[in-house]
Structures are given as C-alpha cells and as structure tokens.
Scaffold this motif. Structure first.
Motif, mmCIF file in Angstrom:
data_model
loop_
_atom_site.group_PDB
_atom_site.id
_atom_site.type_symbol
_atom_site.label_atom_id
_atom_site.label_comp_id
_atom_site.label_asym_id
_atom_site.label_seq_id
_atom_site.Cartn_x
_atom_site.Cartn_y
_atom_site.Cartn_z
ATOM 1 N N ASP A 47 61.047 30.964 19.781
ATOM 2 C CA ASP A 47 61.798 30.473 18.638
ATOM 3 C C ASP A 47 60.813 30.269 17.482
ATOM 4 O O ASP A 47 59.847 29.503 17.607
ATOM 5 N N GLU A 49 60.996 28.804 14.609
ATOM 6 C CA GLU A 49 60.926 27.491 13.975
ATOM 7 C C GLU A 49 60.224 26.469 14.875
ATOM 8 O O GLU A 49 59.305 25.772 14.431
ATOM 9 N N THR A 50 60.662 26.371 16.129
ATOM 10 C CA THR A 50 60.156 25.316 17.005
ATOM 11 C C THR A 50 58.830 25.673 17.674
ATOM 12 O O THR A 50 58.167 24.786 18.228
ATOM 13 N N TRP A 53 56.397 27.918 13.573
ATOM 14 C CA TRP A 53 56.234 27.064 12.410
ATOM 15 C C TRP A 53 55.814 25.643 12.803
ATOM 16 O O TRP A 53 54.961 25.036 12.148
ATOM 17 N N ALA A 54 56.362 25.125 13.885
ATOM 18 C CA ALA A 54 55.991 23.781 14.329
ATOM 19 C C ALA A 54 54.516 23.724 14.709
ATOM 20 O O ALA A 54 53.805 22.769 14.361
ATOM 21 N N THR A 57 52.321 23.977 11.371
ATOM 22 C CA THR A 57 52.254 22.770 10.555
ATOM 23 C C THR A 57 51.458 21.668 11.241
ATOM 24 O O THR A 57 50.720 20.920 10.580
ATOM 25 N N GLU A 92 64.827 33.451 6.747
ATOM 26 C CA GLU A 92 65.250 32.543 7.812
ATOM 27 C C GLU A 92 65.540 33.318 9.093
ATOM 28 O O GLU A 92 66.264 34.320 9.069
ATOM 29 N N ARG A 166 56.745 32.478 4.844
ATOM 30 C CA ARG A 166 57.095 31.064 4.704
ATOM 31 C C ARG A 166 56.140 30.360 3.724
ATOM 32 O O ARG A 166 56.541 29.456 2.992
#
Length: 493
Positions: A47, A49-50, A53-54, A57, A92, A166
């Motif tokens: 995934d 995002e999780t 990207w997580a 960051t 996205e 992003r």
C-alpha cells in the motif's frame, strides 16, 4: 558551501534513510520495517500510503532531527522495482502497488504479448524477455481484470517516482526503471517505444524520462508542510533500489558485478553497450550511456529465515553450526527454488528440493546446504552473464558473519570485495543527490572496502562436482516440481 544530503530507500521488507555531511560522512541513519501483502497466491503488493509514504515521512523526521537545523542541499530516493502503482491525475493511488518479479499474476498476459509482438522482437528491442519482472504485462493485466481502475489511471508510478511526484508534483521516471517496463521502452533508442506502448497501455500517459542523478524537481510548499523538508529542496529522479545500492558500492565501471545478499539475491553487471540475453534482464544503467545485465533469484535469505523459524535457534547459532560442517554439507544438495526461480531459468513453477537426506543429517547440515544452494544459483547466473570481468562486490545484510560470502567465493572461485557501509541503497541515493547538486564527494573515503573474501581452492574443486549435480537435479525434477506447483495453486497454498 554545499549543505547536508539525504537519501531514502523503500525496500521490500523495510525502508532506510541516511544523512550525509558535505564531505560524505554518515551523520545519521533511520530504518523502518514493514510487511508485504499477499492477498492471493502469486500476488505481492504494497500500500503506497501506509508503507511507502508513511515510511518516508517517518524516516525524514528522524533525519531532520539529526540535521538539527543545518542547511540541506539535496534529496535522493529509490525503491523496489519495477512496480506498477496506478494513480490518478493528481498522483493518488488507485489500488495497492503490484510489486516486481515476485508477483506472478500476469502469466497469461506475458503469453499473449509474446504472441502479439513476437518474443524475439521483444528481446531485440526491449533487451529482456517478458517475465514476471516486466511492467508491461501487469499493465495489461490491470486493463483486463480491473478495467474500472485502469479507466481512471493517469499515471504509472513506481516507489521512487511516487515519492518524487508526492514531493515535487513532477511525473518523472528514470531511464533505468523505464527500461524494466518491457515492452514499453526501447533499450537501444533510450526512449519510450510509443507504438508498442499504445498497444499495451492504450491511453496511458507515460512519464518524462530522466537519469537517476538528474534533478526531477523541488519540494513544493505542500510537501514541505507534510514532511518538514524545506520548500525548494532539489529532489533527484531516483531509481530502483538495487541500482542505487550499486552506486553505494562503487559498482559503475564496465565489467564490475554487484552481488546483493538479502531475502532475495540480486546481481548487477555494468556494461558499456546493451547485451540482450534470453535468461537475464538487459537494462539501462544509472549513468547516461551505460547499460547493465541483471539477474535475480526468487529466494535466498528468505530460505534461511524459513529454516530458522522451522528448526529454532538464532541466525548466529545456525551460522556457527553450519560453519563447522565441511563443504558439501555431508552429502546434501538443495535447489533454492522455494518461490519458483527468476533468472536464468524463468520458471515460476520450479520448487525447492533437498536431496540426499538421511537420519544422520541435522539442522547444521541443512542450513549449510541452503547457503550452498543459493551459492550455486549465483554461479549459474554469473555463468549466464559471461563471468565477472571486473570486480565482484558483495553488499546487503547477508554479508554479515562472513559464512555466506565465503561459500559463494568457494563455489564461484571468485574473490569478493565487501564495503564497510551497509546502509546500501539509501547511501547510493544520497551520493546521487550529491552529484545532482554538484557536490564533490570522495567516494573511497565514504565507503571503503572493509574486507576481501578469497576462495579456498580445495573447497572450490569439491563444489565443482556438486554444482554439476545441482544443474542436473533441476532438469531431473522439473516435471515433478511443476505438477506439485499446480497442486499447490489448486489448494490455494
């Protein structure tokens, strides 16, 4: 004065980051572990995002604390690849990312594209045969099996290009990653194969092409607010993690080979010109005008992890016990095809075999046989590459302890240089960022060779006989392995 340099890599089972000073000294590191999703047999996903990207960051937050307000000069990124992350026009994610060659869902699409375009033509133009590693068949799989997702797809992203988009808003992919999008990329021309791309991925806008050390864009105010990075910070185009790792190890001269020891095992040989091979991946390299031959085994360190869980004990205990077993594991021979095999067999239905077992064998012999089996796989791939004309450099977590690398040198008869720095691809990312912003880094000082593993002639001679039987064992058991693989798929195993 050039400021600090950041490098972040998104890996299969974890992500890493590094902070360098202007001279290349490592000031800080950060590591995050994550899992791979396997929703169906043969499917491997992340995934974005999780996971991607997580992790990014969190790692950046760690590194910025270590920077303590000092000026940053550039950011380099890399990630697992080639992957397929379908995304909207705004970037996205529309579904979880389909991972690299371990994901084998697009078998029917590989067959149909070979028939439609011609396997020989694909090899000649794209440099590589169509396999589970290629992105093109997975794009067609998406169009056939998830048409609603495909209809909304406006961007084809990978881990590195997702981060770039992003952070900067730019839709960019590096030439190396693009060359693994077979059959969408023309290897010799060094550009998208527009006619084939329209047939394989109709209506899908393809990203602008850059080299890994070129600046793709700058951190936007929105990305700065989300990450803490300064707006305007230059971000490189990035690349696939293994190629960034090669940069970290200084493997950039024609003939040099990197062997990356990890959950899977990967080899990269630098070339001055393209050399398509039906059993390997021929790609663009990191540097303009360079090419590479790449090879990858489906499982290697993953087998030792499986064995540790099965028989108990720590890696240190198992390694010490296996080191006391003589070459040949007291008559055991293992085929390491526990998840099929990639190069040079390209046989997703191959399976693991442990031959020669008696009640006199214990976990020490079996553990050593696993290390030896992966070493025979390294030799098989090196032979397909034509050997290592330059240096053979060993990197990755599997170099720790020294037994695995020693067995590989004995099996191949080749010495291996082991660099001091193990942060790998993240270090390569930071070094590419240094190049992008014009920093002059003394590479041999940044990552010197810590040790050289030399082969034992007696062991090499003994392993030569075992290697001959290793090659014969696959041929002798392939039909049975394929039958058992079909039973496993039918049972959902």
């Amino acid at each position: 004065m050039i400021g600090l340099l950041l490098g972040v890599d998104i890996g299969t089972a974890g992500s890493k980051g590094v902070l360098l000073d202007p001279d290349g000294a490592v000031l800080a590191r950060s590591v995050r572990e994550h899992a791979v999703s396997t929703p169906r047999p043969g499917w491997f996903e992340h995934d974005a995002e999780t996971v991607w990207w997580a992790d990014f960051t969190a790692i950046v937050a760690d590194l910025l604390r270590a920077a303590d307000g000092r000026r940053l000069a550039g950011l380099g990124v890399s990630g697992i690849g080639p992957c397929l992350l379908p995304a909207s026009a705004a970037g996205e994610p529309l579904r979880p990312a389909i991972l690299y060659g371990v994901d084998t869902r697009a078998g029917e699409e590989i067959a149909s594209l070979n028939e439609e375009l011609g396997a020989d033509a694909i090899l000649a133009r794209g440099g590589s045969p169509l396999t589970s590693q290629a992105v093109g068949p997975k794009v067609r799989w998406l169009a056939r099996h998830e048409p609603d997702v495909y209809a909304r797809t406006e961007k084809l992203l990978m881990a590195s290009s997702f981060l770039v988009h992003r952070l900067t808003g730019r839709y960019v992919l590096d030439h190396h990653s693009a060359s693994q999008c077979t059959p969408l990329y023309d290897l010799v021309a060094g550009e998208w194969a527009a006619d084939w791309a329209e047939r394989v991925a109709p209506g899908l806008p393809l990203p602008e092409l850059r080299w890994p050390a070129e600046i793709a864009g700058e951190v936007t105010p929105a990305a700065a607010a989300a990450t803490g990075l300064p707006a305007g910070l230059p971000v490189t185009a990035g690349t696939v993690d293994a190629w960034a790792e090669a940069v970290s190890a200084g493997v950039r001269e024609p003939g040099d080979v990197m062997v990356m020891y990890g959950s899977t095992l990967f080899l990269i040989q630098v070339l001055a010109e393209p050399r398509p091979h039906p059993g390997l991946w021929s790609t663009r390299g990191v540097d303009p005008g360079s090419f590479t031959l790449a090879a990858g085994m489906a499982t290697s360190g993953a087998i030792t992890g499986w064995l540790r869980d099965l028989v108990g004990g720590s890696y240190a205990e198992l390694t010490a016990e296996a080191a006391a077993v003589p070459a040949g594991s007291r008559g055991l021979l293992l085929l390491p095809y526990f998840a099929g095999e990639r190069t040079p067999l390209f046989d997703p239905a191959a399976r693991g075999v442990l031959a020669g077992l008696t009640t006199g064998h214990g976990r020490a012999e079996i553990y050593r046989a696993a290390l030896e089996g992966t070493a025979y796989g390294v030799r098989h791939n090196l032979e397909a590459m034509g050997g290592a004309a330059g240096r053979l450099v060993a990197v990755g977590g599997g170099t720790t302890g020294g037994l695995w690398t020693r067995i590989v040198s004995d099996v191949t008869g080749l010495p291996q240089q082991v660099p001091a720095e193990t942060i790998g691809a993240a270090l390569g990312d930071a070094l590419l960022a240094a190049e992008a912003v014009g920093a002059e880094v003394d590479f041999p000082r940044v990552n010197p060779i810590a040790t050289t593993v030399t082969p034992d002639p007696a062991n090499s001679a003994r392993y030569g006989e075992f290697y001959r039987h290793y090659r014969a064992l696959y041929e002798a058991t392939a039909e049975t392995a394929h039958f058992l693989a079909a039973q496993q798929h039918a049972a959902g195993a």
